[in-house]
Structure formats: C-alpha cells, structure tokens
Design a protein around this motif. Structure first.
Motif, mmCIF file in Angstrom:
data_model
loop_
_atom_site.group_PDB
_atom_site.id
_atom_site.type_symbol
_atom_site.label_atom_id
_atom_site.label_comp_id
_atom_site.label_asym_id
_atom_site.label_seq_id
_atom_site.Cartn_x
_atom_site.Cartn_y
_atom_site.Cartn_z
ATOM 1 N N ASP C 193 0.806 -1.200 -0.121
ATOM 2 C CA ASP C 193 0.009 -0.012 0.036
ATOM 3 C C ASP C 193 0.747 1.311 -0.050
ATOM 4 O O ASP C 193 0.201 2.286 -0.336
ATOM 5 C CB ASP C 193 -0.886 0.196 1.281
ATOM 6 C CG ASP C 193 -2.180 -1.016 1.183
ATOM 7 O OD1 ASP C 193 -2.061 -1.723 0.168
ATOM 8 O OD2 ASP C 193 -2.859 -0.911 2.126
ATOM 9 N N TYR C 259 0.491 -3.620 -9.556
ATOM 10 C CA TYR C 259 0.223 -2.258 -10.406
ATOM 11 C C TYR C 259 -0.769 -1.399 -9.474
ATOM 12 O O TYR C 259 -1.140 -1.791 -8.291
ATOM 13 C CB TYR C 259 -0.743 -2.774 -11.395
ATOM 14 C CG TYR C 259 -2.284 -2.827 -11.336
ATOM 15 C CD1 TYR C 259 -2.777 -3.802 -10.451
ATOM 16 C CD2 TYR C 259 -3.188 -1.878 -11.962
ATOM 17 C CE1 TYR C 259 -4.142 -3.552 -10.532
ATOM 18 C CE2 TYR C 259 -4.195 -1.651 -12.038
ATOM 19 C CZ TYR C 259 -4.819 -2.648 -11.096
ATOM 20 O OH TYR C 259 -6.251 -2.509 -10.934
ATOM 21 N N THR C 260 -1.009 -0.481 -9.737
ATOM 22 C CA THR C 260 -1.902 0.707 -9.043
ATOM 23 C C THR C 260 -2.913 0.964 -9.962
ATOM 24 O O THR C 260 -2.764 1.414 -10.969
ATOM 25 C CB THR C 260 -1.060 1.861 -8.651
ATOM 26 O OG1 THR C 260 0.146 1.674 -8.179
ATOM 27 C CG2 THR C 260 -1.795 3.041 -7.965
ATOM 28 N N LYS C 268 -6.243 5.818 -5.270
ATOM 29 C CA LYS C 268 -5.421 4.813 -5.818
ATOM 30 C C LYS C 268 -5.283 3.485 -5.079
ATOM 31 O O LYS C 268 -5.156 3.797 -3.742
ATOM 32 C CB LYS C 268 -4.015 5.615 -5.811
ATOM 33 C CG LYS C 268 -3.913 7.066 -6.704
ATOM 34 C CD LYS C 268 -3.920 6.677 -8.264
ATOM 35 C CE LYS C 268 -4.031 7.891 -8.959
ATOM 36 N NZ LYS C 268 -4.225 7.585 -10.577
ATOM 37 N N ARG C 270 -3.079 -0.146 -4.685
ATOM 38 C CA ARG C 270 -1.953 -0.645 -5.090
ATOM 39 C C ARG C 270 -1.915 -2.245 -4.772
ATOM 40 O O ARG C 270 -2.130 -2.555 -3.551
ATOM 41 C CB ARG C 270 -0.655 -0.161 -4.853
ATOM 42 C CG ARG C 270 0.448 -0.805 -5.570
ATOM 43 C CD ARG C 270 1.796 -0.174 -5.068
ATOM 44 N NE ARG C 270 3.083 -0.737 -5.687
ATOM 45 C CZ ARG C 270 4.109 -1.076 -5.174
ATOM 46 N NH1 ARG C 270 4.278 -1.049 -3.900
ATOM 47 N NH2 ARG C 270 5.393 -1.312 -5.997
ATOM 48 N N GLU D 290 0.192 5.663 -13.309
ATOM 49 C CA GLU D 290 -0.605 5.001 -12.542
ATOM 50 C C GLU D 290 -0.911 5.972 -11.284
ATOM 51 O O GLU D 290 -2.082 5.971 -10.704
ATOM 52 C CB GLU D 290 -0.452 3.608 -12.366
ATOM 53 C CG GLU D 290 -0.632 2.800 -13.373
ATOM 54 C CD GLU D 290 -0.201 1.125 -13.152
ATOM 55 O OE1 GLU D 290 -0.309 0.432 -13.962
ATOM 56 O OE2 GLU D 290 0.359 0.948 -12.018
ATOM 57 N N VAL D 291 -0.025 6.572 -10.627
ATOM 58 C CA VAL D 291 -0.073 7.183 -9.453
ATOM 59 C C VAL D 291 -0.164 8.480 -9.430
ATOM 60 O O VAL D 291 -0.339 9.133 -8.588
ATOM 61 C CB VAL D 291 1.067 6.736 -8.487
ATOM 62 C CG1 VAL D 291 1.022 5.361 -8.133
ATOM 63 C CG2 VAL D 291 2.558 7.276 -8.871
ATOM 64 N N LEU D 360 -0.823 10.603 -6.176
ATOM 65 C CA LEU D 360 -2.056 11.091 -5.804
ATOM 66 C C LEU D 360 -2.692 10.393 -4.641
ATOM 67 O O LEU D 360 -3.753 9.627 -4.986
ATOM 68 C CB LEU D 360 -3.127 11.077 -7.039
ATOM 69 C CG LEU D 360 -2.799 11.847 -8.327
ATOM 70 C CD1 LEU D 360 -3.871 11.962 -9.074
ATOM 71 C CD2 LEU D 360 -2.537 13.526 -7.551
ATOM 72 N N VAL D 361 -2.004 10.609 -3.438
ATOM 73 C CA VAL D 361 -2.608 9.971 -2.026
ATOM 74 C C VAL D 361 -2.938 11.008 -1.181
ATOM 75 O O VAL D 361 -2.110 11.803 -0.981
ATOM 76 C CB VAL D 361 -1.430 8.839 -1.769
ATOM 77 C CG1 VAL D 361 -2.031 8.394 -0.556
ATOM 78 C CG2 VAL D 361 -1.380 7.952 -2.759
ATOM 79 N N SER D 366 -6.760 5.832 2.506
ATOM 80 C CA SER D 366 -5.892 5.027 1.812
ATOM 81 C C SER D 366 -6.778 3.728 1.500
ATOM 82 O O SER D 366 -7.909 3.331 2.179
ATOM 83 C CB SER D 366 -4.707 4.431 2.884
ATOM 84 O OG SER D 366 -4.081 3.244 2.269
ATOM 85 N N TYR D 367 -6.748 3.373 0.234
ATOM 86 C CA TYR D 367 -7.693 2.522 -0.399
ATOM 87 C C TYR D 367 -7.792 0.987 0.614
ATOM 88 O O TYR D 367 -7.016 0.573 1.105
ATOM 89 C CB TYR D 367 -7.398 1.895 -1.672
ATOM 90 C CG TYR D 367 -8.375 0.756 -2.260
ATOM 91 C CD1 TYR D 367 -9.631 1.300 -2.382
ATOM 92 C CD2 TYR D 367 -7.802 -0.310 -2.318
ATOM 93 C CE1 TYR D 367 -10.578 0.140 -2.892
ATOM 94 C CE2 TYR D 367 -8.672 -1.329 -2.783
ATOM 95 C CZ TYR D 367 -10.088 -1.122 -2.934
ATOM 96 O OH TYR D 367 -10.804 -2.122 -3.456
#
Lengths: 403, 403, 403, 403
Positions: C193, C259-260, C268, C270, D290-291, D360-361, D366-367
């Motif tokens: 993460d 991957y993200t 986002k 990951r 991606e980020v 981009l966090v 956090s996911y």
C-alpha cells in the motif's frame, strides 16, 4: 466455343448503357440486372428493361430489394443513430445490395464474371470491388475505368460510341449528378463541388420554404425493438414507412442538408442530400433510446454505431466486423419499444412526447424534483465521485506550497 | 470574536435569497456574489444587488464573466463541435465560472468558506462541489440541502422563512424552472418532466412558426483559428456574436430542442432548451472544419471533443484531463480560418457556401470529376485497401469447401 | 412471529464470521452461503461449513461456481484480451457469481434480505450492492459497514465480539490481505500500500526465480471459438485448464505483477497479483486472434473489450450494456479456432507457433516477400491512401508561399 | 546540361547499394545519405561511407539522428505507453527521421528528387512515400520497385548487376531480414513468416535463458515530465538511457517478443522483435503514471496514445493529427515526475517501488484501509452511482410482472 456470361449491374444511365455493347464487343454474353432499391416508378422499371434489351442484353433481370434495404441497411442504421462524420446517413449503402444480388445472379447463371459502371474517381468503385471480393472469387469488369485510361472526355466518348452503334442517347448535359433510392436523394456537381450555394431548383424531395404547408402536423411513430412498425396507429411495412415519411416530411423541408465528406479515396467531396424519412426516424428513435437505455448503454453505443457507419461508408459492409457490430446493436434494441410523437412544422421536426413501457423512470425519484435518497447520500456520491480530482488538487497545492 | 465570512454565489432567486438570512442566522458574515454570465439586463443586475443588500448581505459583489464564458467555455465547445449525448450543448457550463469567481473572492476576502444554493436532487450540486474541491480546500455550505434533510416542501418553507423575517417574496408559483445565460435558455418542470408536449408559450428565445420572418436571411461568419470574429464583415467580440445570433436566429426558430439526458446522478432528466447562437456557430464551424482538417483529424477529433463535453457536463471542468483535451483541440484549430455563408429561413439554417485559404482541395483532383491518378492506381488502392477483408473471404470459402 | 431469513455470503474469514452472530442478535435467521469460486481445497470447504454452523447459522449452503466462472467470466475476459487499465485481469470478478448465487438462494428460501461482509472502504461493496440492485428489490445488510460507523478498530471489535460470545478466533495479525480464486491471487496491505517493494515471501502461486525449473517447457493449447479446450492434445474442462496452467506456469514465475489501479471510489489502490493461467491464456488467445481476425476486427475489438473490462471492474456486470458487449465479443470468436505453441522458461512465456484453419494468409502473397499485386498497385495504394495528408501539405505550402 | 541531383537514403545494404549505380546509369548525380538512428558502430559508419563512395556516389553525407529519435519518437511513445495492436513498440519509426533528413539535404543541395530502396511489398514504402509527400513536392525514385516490375528474383538481379559493374557483393544468403536501431531489433523471414518457432540463434539483443545472470538487479529510473533523465542517480542523455538499458536488460532476456501485425497493406506480417530498453521504460513510465494521473486521465489517455501509435505505424507521422495528439500527450506529462525502482531477474522485470512528489494519495484516505468519508457517504455513492442500472432492473421486473 460458347461465350462467357457476365452479370452487369444496370441502372439504365449513360455509363451502364455504354457497358452493354462494349462488353458484347469484348465477346461477353451480357445479363443486365436492375436492383430496385427505391425511388423508381414502375414505369421507369419497364423503361430500364426495354433499354437493356434494346442495347443487346441477352437477358434482363430485375429484383425488388427495397424490403431487404429496410432490413439490412436502414434498420441497423436507425438502431445506431449514427451518420458518417456526424452528417451523412449513408444514402449510398444500397450499393451493397446491388452487389449481393449481382453475385446471386452470377451463381444462378453459373458464371464468375461481374461488371459495374463505376468510374475510377469516386467511392462507389471501392464499395463494389471490395464487396465483390468479400463474396467470392470473381472477375470484375469495369468498362468505364477501362476507357478512362485512354480517353479524356468519357461522357462524350460514350455518347459517340452508342450513337455509332445506332443507339439513341440523350445528349442533354445534366448539371447535377443525382442519385435516388429509398433512403433519399444525393446531388452533386457544378457549384456544389465548388463549395458555393446550390440553386433553388437543386432539390428533389424537400419543398422550398415558400411552399411549406401552413398547418403543423402531428405524427405518432411506434417502435418495436428499435424498428418503426406503425404510424398514427396504422401498421406499415418498412418500405411504406420510408415512402410515407419521405413524402410527408419533405413537404415541410425536413431532412435537407449539405456537407463535405472525407471520401474513401482521400479527397474532399461535397454533396447535397435529402433524407426526410431517415431524418425523422433517427430523431424519433434517438428520443426513445434516450429514455429506455441505461447511462452506460447511451454513452458507449455511439462508438459502436460510428464504426458500423464508417465501415459501410468505406466499402466494408461485408467485413466480419460489420456483423459483430450488428450483433451488439441488435442486443441493445431488445427493449426499444414504445411510441414517439413528432410535431412537424415549417422546416422543423420536434419529438414532443415519448411513451414507452421501458421508460427508465423510477416511481420514487424524478430528476431535480424528488429523490429516493437522502441528502447525505448525494453528498457522499459527490465526495467519492470527485475523489480523484480532489486528491489531485490537494497534492498540487501541497507541491506549490512546498516550492 | 469576529464572524466568519462566507462567499455566497447569488442569483437573486428564491433559493439563494433564502440562503442570505439563513447563513446570517448561523453566524456568518455573508458576501453575495453575482456572476453575470449573460441573459440578464443591466436593470436586473441592479435589482439583484438591491435584493442582496436588502436581505442583509454585508457586501454585494458583481462580476461580468461573459467574455470569460466566450473564451473558456464557448470557444472550446465550438472547437469540439460536440454536444452531450449528441444533443445538449452544455448550457449549464457557466457554473464553472461562477465557482471560479467565488473562489477568487474567497481569496480576496481571506476566507475559505463558500456557499451555494443548489438542491440535493440535481446536477449542479455535483458541478459546484467538485469544482470547489478542485480549486482548493474550502468548506462548502449548501443551505438548501441542509433544510431538505428536514423539510418536505422546501419552496414553501423558504417562502415562510423569508416572510417571517419580513422579506417580500413572490408567492406566485412558476410552472417551469427556467435558466438563461449567454449560451441560451433551458426549461424544465411540469409536463416536460413527464415526457409530454411542452405548451406553445414555453419558449423564450425562439419564435413560434407562425411568427417566422417571411424573408430568408444571409449571414457570413468569419472564423480565425476556430473562433468567430466577424459577421457580415463587421468585427464582433465573442459576447456580441452570441447576443446577435441568439436574437436573429431565434426569430427563425433555429436552435430549439427537447431531449432526455442521463444526468450525473443517474436519473433520466428531460429538458427543453433554446440555443440559437450555438446552433448556428456549431453548424458554421463544422462546415469549415470539414474542408480544412485532414481525414485523420476529422475522424478522430470527435472522440476528444466528446470526452471534453462529458467532463464538463459531469462536473469535471477542473480535472487536469480537461486541460489536456483543450490542448489537443487548440492544436487542431491552427488553420481553421475562413468564412462560411449561412442561409436562414423558416425553421432552418443551411451552410450554403464555404471559403477558406486552407481548403484542402488539390488543383489536380476533384472528387468524382477529375483525378491526378491513373485508373491502375485506383484499382491498386482498392486491391490493397481491401486485402484483409478479401483474404478473410478466401480463407472462409476454402474452409467451407473443405468441410 | 417467525424470524426473517437472511442469506449471508459467507467465506469463513473474520468479517463474515462476525456477521453470523451479529445478524442473529438483530433477530435474523441466518443462512450462510459459501460460493466456491476456486482456490479452495475440499477440506477447507468442510471447515467453512463447520465454522458457519458453529457460529449459529440455521443452515449452511455451498455451491461450486467454478465452471460458471469459466463460462461467464473467464471466457469473455479471454475473448476480449483486455485488462483493467491495461494491467489487471479482473481477479475480483467472481464477486458477481457470489451475488447471483446469493439471490438464487434468497428466491429458494423465499426471502428478500441478503447480507455481505464488505467494508465501506473498498470496491467490493460497490460490486455487491449494485449487483444486488440489478437483480431485484432486496434489502441489503452489511454489518461491517454498520459497525464501522461507530467503531474505529473494526478488526479488534470483531475479535472481542466473537470471543465474548464464546467463539474461537485467530488473533494472529496477517500482514497482507490475500484473496484467491480460480483466476489467481491478489495481495495487498502493508508495504504494498505504500508503493514499496513487497517482500520475497509475499507470493503464493509464482515461484521465486531461484526456484524456476531449469528445463524449458512446451505447451500446445487448442482453442475452439475462442475457448481453450485442450492442452497438449488432452481435452480439458475450463476449470482443469485454469488449475493446470496456474500450477505449471506458476513454477516458472509467469503471471506475477504489481500495479496501481484507480479504484471505483476514486482512490489509488496498489496490489500484487498472480494469475499464471490467465497470463498464459491471454497471450495464447491474442496470438491466434492476431492471425484469424481481419484488420478491422483487430483494430476495433479492443475498445469493446476495454469497456466490458471497465464495467466488470466498476460493479456493472449486470448492466444490460455488459450483455450487449458480450454479444459483440461472441460474434468475433466464430473462427477463433486452432492451436498455439507456448515456450515457457525462466520467467517468460512466448507464443512460438500458431496453427489455425482460419489463418488469414493468402497463398499468393506473403508480407514483404511476394505479392499478388503489381508495383503500380502498391504505388496507387499509397497515392490514394495518402491523399488527404498530401493535399494538406500542398495547401499549407501554398499558404506559406503566399504569405 | 548538368545532371540532376538525387538524395538517396542509404544504409549500405544490398538494396541501397544497387540503387547507386542504377541511379547513375539513369543519369543522376547521386548523393548518398546515411542517417544514423542507432545500433551501428563507428566502424560500420565508416564502412558505409566507403561503400557509398566506392559505388560511385558523388558525395556521401551522414547525420547522427539518435538524439532526435529520442526527442521526437521515443519520448512521445513512452508518454503514450501504447504499442501498435497492443504489442509492437514501433521499432520502424526511425524511418520518419530518415525522410526528414533526406528532405533537409534536398533543400541544402537544391534538388527536389529523393530516392529510397524500399520494395513494393512492405510497409516502409508507405512510410517513405507518404512522409515525402507530406514534406513538400518531391519526385520519388524507388529503383527496387522499378526492377520488381520486370524481374522476379530481385536479389539475384541486384547481385549480378553489381558484379557486372565490378562491385564486390556478399552472395551469402541471409536467413533472416534483420533491422536494428536505438529502439531495438526486428527480425523476420524464413520460419518466422510461417508462424513456426524461431531458432535459438535468431536473437540479437536478448540472452538465451541459459545465459541469464544469476543475480538479480535493481535499477532506479528517474523521470522528469515523463522523460527518463537519470538511472541509479546518474544523469543520462536519452541516447545513453537507451543504450544502457538495451544492454543490461537484454542480458536478462527482457523485451523479447513475437507477434503478428496487420500491416498497412492489409496482409498479416509476423516478426520477432527485441526492445529491452523500451520494454523497461514503458513499464517504469506506466507505473509512475498510474499514481500521478487522475482517474479521468488514466482512462482516456490510452485512446489518444493508441491513435498516435496507429498513425506512426501506418505512415502518417507528418499528418497534422499526429501533432495534435502530441500536444495532448505533452500536456498530460506536466507532473509525471519521480523515480521508479525496477527489480530485474531471470526473464522478468517488475516495478517494485514508486516514489513521486505528485503521488495522488490523500493523507486522510488509503484504499481499503482508512477513509476520510463516513459509511453513509459510501452507501450514498453506490446508490447514485448505480441509479441507472438499478432503475433499469426495476422497470424490467415490473414489465415481466405485468406480462
């Protein structure tokens, strides 16, 4: 030894008339085929037959392909709601049925030679040749392209050739090149090609605004799985739908247009076209789709439809992709049922009411009026829906702050 | 302790009028901001100011954002030739400038609290909230959404609340919800929401067909890098172009439309809209693009433009993708210069002539007339262009033959 | 009065274990359903059942959905050759079958209440909730989201709750969140993460490179209409294909990835994932499609497949668009027959040979070697194919010359 | 009368060697130009010059275009993260710089005649001819196509012709056709063309797996606005980046591939290619994108990049659309800064860590772990996000119920 048979796609115009004696001279037994794709009277059909036989055709054949045009071209075109380059509703697409019928006749006559009267300077040769190749291994004869290699003024050459052989030919020079079928009329040539204003007498199907009816008109079109099946409560075949709408909407000037297309061969080509029926059907069909398809369907379907349109414009109706796209479009139409009310008046057509059992309206929520959700839910939606953009903004500001 | 300042985007309507005393009651010092995006008379502006101050606003601010609307919204919209779902030319897009100006005022007043009068049931709340978040870290107040959590008949509650506080309020119930700016007018509510026919008196900018002028009209619009800069030889600012065309084309009924959109929040929303100027500009601009862009440009550009349109509709004008798309669109417009002649008459507008120094026409070839290539080259083109499809056909036939 | 029945999608993990007594306490009769989508031993299935009944479930149900997963998810995924954001082959897509089976069980038990153990911070809740709504009107219970509203450390709360009720619970803290099914394994949490390097012992299905077999491997996969039906000449069911390839390709480290992604909720996310079988199938299938589809098909199909992938990722497997896209994909696979030879060695997999009755190769032309056309035809092709660009160049030069 | 000058794009191979005396015989003064696009030693450059002059060239010119290749081709290619048909990273794209330099030399020498050694059976002729036409009005000579019209075994004819004139020529028959430049190596011919397995000794840049290094490798690549600018902390020019990565990644077998493409001329063409540096750069760049890009950017950008790739593959690098697309891509790269850690080992390359100031966090979410929103907001999001699909489901059920 017997002569080789050739099937000639025949329209009765100067180019295909020339082809008959020309091909005979080259030693072929000529079978003329007139594929009726609409816009032609019964009398005109007889004249075409007489002309073909008069020119020496061994046999003349005729097929009414109008219902096929409705099923195989107009139906997916209306399903797709798409026009080539956002403008042109493929009035040229009947060519594919002409090819299909020509190949059928070749098989029936047991020959593998097919001829057409296309020139070497337009799109139709591409559509004819690629379609023939997609339907089997045939020898393609194209007399007009042949003589264009040697002759500068083809028209003049054709007239002289026919007259020498004793065939009557109109020597009157037509200003425009006009093509009509069930889909409508296309007009090109002269000042149209020069990006100048077409004269008032250019138009065939649509009235001048001085002649628009004074009273407005209400039409109710009923759709079943995306096909128009009745008007004002009266069931109609597809051919009848087209004929009726072309006539009645044309009176109000609906469906007249001018555009410049990027042709298959890479040149700019400007045409005038009139397609009252298609214009009305596309508007009506779009209005019903807007209410019965989901957001995901409405937002992706145009890409599929545009590709179908591109393929049909560019000569690839028989590429297997065209069928793949058709399967998609057909699948989207399962619930495209209901009726649409059109208000037609001077120059305009508006879809004023829509009625469908599949209308995607929930009893508990109406846009901007009532909602089945609480306000926290709306705020929650916006919060998560905008997460990516908002995070970007925050990170950029921190960066700017740090810099 | 000093009160916290809030910037309230203020239109003078019932909802934003309610917000002023409501926010004051919550302890805020209210700064009303009216962002003029068109469709509003000078007198109306004064009324708005008077109303704001009358309601107790600490200070009223006003910005004329019409030229900004031309530059930042209308220009890329016309460049793109795209409408949301093929129909709706984003009459709602002025919201982004209202947000932008509100945030500017926040910075000027050194506050980070911003308020709007959007409800919790429409698209505008999404546009406002996401845009504010994309422009920095602000506290968003939305009094109407607040009271919707507790109150069923919001309108009634607002009126009573204002009257209790001693403010005059029109209690007349308006049938439609009407929104006007430089881009045009949108109308919703009542039978429109029910997919039924709008009444004749629904319309604001476009004439009834009984009132169309009898004489037709010719307009010549000149474009420079995709922007309209003059009409009939007279230089005009963007705002003047819009005002002039809205008025004159509206007389002929041009630009009237009805459609159902998939709203951001997933419901179907039906509206009437009138956008005479945009309708004319989009047609004129498309006609010039058709002749100056290459085939590759004409065929890919719509995908980029459609995405721009989708973002602007859905609330993401400030997402960085929107700027990326703008860079693409701007790049395509380098040679979109020239003039376009429009013929306007009862209900219709046709682009009858196009003139451009960048017209992509080669002297040696005109579509369907003359060609700079020989016939072998046309045949060669078709041969290779159709190679993939023709090979497929051959292989399939061999398979069928073998089976 | 009888208790209301609820169907709980049950995996046996901490979250769904908590749900059983929690829902019982709320007064529900809990029916646990374990949908086996692969990656689970027979013994583990028994444990899950014992766990469910031990926790007090009225009845435990189990369905083997692996073959369904092959037919309804893996098959269209392989047909499409598409991954979410070009990277992620939708290992999460089994969720849709879990929902489908849960709803089936609801109907069987005559209840309209369904429960899941998703949290409020991930994608799965979106997939579960939207799918349930797309399958009918059900009440959705989500105990974990409920307690998240009140409790900060959910995990701790769950463990305490279960222990208080006398249920044994592993208190060992797992570093990663791991999810396995027939499609492969996803791993997240901890340093993953944080965009840092995952530890060597992170991986489940793929070997460390120190353990790659020394000898290379040859595999021949046979496809019928786009589905793998045999390996090295041995017919296999879809489930067998996946199990076999996951095992054997995993030994060579094939199919490991990091991957993200842009998650549905805008953050986002990951992850590490291992999908040896899918990696191999996608490569093999693409190689055969490259030779049997026409150019038009190969160039358009990705857009359709990408949309299918997006829908399935974002929760919209049951939106009707998904079925429309499926019809397109199925249509493209009619002739995707033949076999593909894979060479597998340390870390890599190459498709070294392709064999198909539908190989689109003409006997008379091989790329860059021989041609069935003359050189004039190639030149003609280039001339017309480049017409638009060349005309643009000429016109621009004239303009520059004139300036 | 003086001879006409011709600029011949010269590589020193059999085809372009043949062109020198052939063009001289036709009366031209031949200026050979070798455009160095990489993969060529200094010594080889000298040999090419000697060869050209030995064959009778009036003058030999040489340009090092490697840095230009980095700037004008590799940079937008890496920005786009796209490969032709998802597979081929455009190793052929150096042709455009060869044309550009040839035209520059024409201008310098004041001639408008340019020659190339392309055959009439491949893609390169399309790229050369269309590019030349896009850069001005030039006469294009293509001696190989000329003799192909008369001669069957062109290779044999060329050798005999050169030997007759007294020039030494290697008569050894090469099995494969091999092309190398800074982007990598392409290999075709022989069993590759027959969809069979290439022999072990086919490869040029990538090791056989028996020779992979035993130890893994860590690389840190630093990006500035989407361009790789340093490796492991050492600043490098683009050319150095490519040379370094091609060498070091090639040792691990990274970047080897086989695919079948739909060629410009409609045939299927199968090639082997090796592009270790590009493979690594594309993976590294994608990981950082991606980020740092928003969801909207990540999901739309591939369409633009794919079109750029298609244009460059098909010969249209100089079409204005290519520049429009470039402007879009460049705009997306503003914040593509940071570094990426690659782990390279037997046959594989993984991006194991990403570090960027623009990541981009958000600190508060956090996911799948923590969230800055409440659970109601998640539920609200799902409710509105799924509105369209859910409404569809409800309406369909009512219909079914009614039926």
């Amino acid at each position: 030894m017997s002569q080789k048979k050739v099937v000639l796609a025949f329209s009765g115009g100067l180019d295909t008339s020339f082809c008959v004696p020309y091909l005979m001279e080259k030693g072929y037994e000529v079978h003329t085929l007139f594929v009726n794709t609409g816009g032609v009277s019964r009398e005109k059909c007889h004249q075409i037959e007489k002309r073909a036989l008069g020119l020496g055709a061994k046999q003349h054949w005729q097929v009414d392909a109008q219902q096929m045009l409705w099923e195989e071209i107009i139906t997916p075109l209306v399903w797709g709601n798409s026009k080539y380059q956002g403008q042109y509703p493929l009035l040229c697409a009947d060519r594919y049925l002409i090819v299909k019928e020509s190949i059928k006749l070749c098989q029936q006559l047991n020959t593998n030679i097919v001829a057409h009267g296309c020139t070497g300077m337009g799109n139709d040769q591409v559509r004819f040749d690629i379609s023939i190749k997609a339907l089997g291994e045939y020898t393609i004869l194209s007399p007009i392209r042949d003589i264009q290699q040697q002759v500068k003024d083809v028209r003049h050459y054709e007239i002289e050739y026919l007259q020498e052989k004793g065939f009557k030919t109109s020597t009157e020079h037509k200003k425009y090149s006009i093509n009509e079928n069930l889909l409508g009329v296309t007009i090109s040539g002269s000042e149209i090609d020069q990006w100048q204003e077409p004269q008032d007498d250019t138009y065939v199907l649509t009235n001048h605004y001085h002649d628009f009816p004074e009273e407005s008109l209400k039409l109710r079109i009923e759709f079943k799985q995306g096909q128009a099946v009745a008007i004002n409560g009266e069931p109609k075949t597809g051919v009848e739908v087209m004929q009726y709408l072309n006539k009645i909407l044309g009176q109000y000037g609906v469906g007249r247009s001018i555009y410049t297309g990027d042709t298959v061969i890479g040149l700019k080509g400007r045409i005038v076209f009139e397609a009252p029926a298609l214009f009305g059907l596309l508007k009506a069909h779009q209005a019903i789709e807007e209410v019965v398809l989901t957001q995901w369907q409405n937002q992706f379907k145009p890409q599929v439809a545009d590709k179908w349109t591109e393929l049909v414009y560019k000569g690839f109706y028989f590429d297997p992709l065209c069928n793949d796209l058709y399967q998609f479009l057909a699948s989207t139409q399962q619930h495209v049922n209901g009726s649409v009310e059109l208000l037609v008046y001077a120059g305009q057509l508006q879809v004023v009411a829509v009625n469908s059992p599949s209308l995607l309206v929930s009893k508990d929520a109406s846009y901007a009026q009532t909602a089945s959700w609480g306000i926290e839910e709306a705020v929650g939606f916006i919060q998560l829906y905008g997460n990516s953009t908002a995070t970007w903004a925050k990170v950029m500001q921190e960066q700017d702050g740090a810099a």
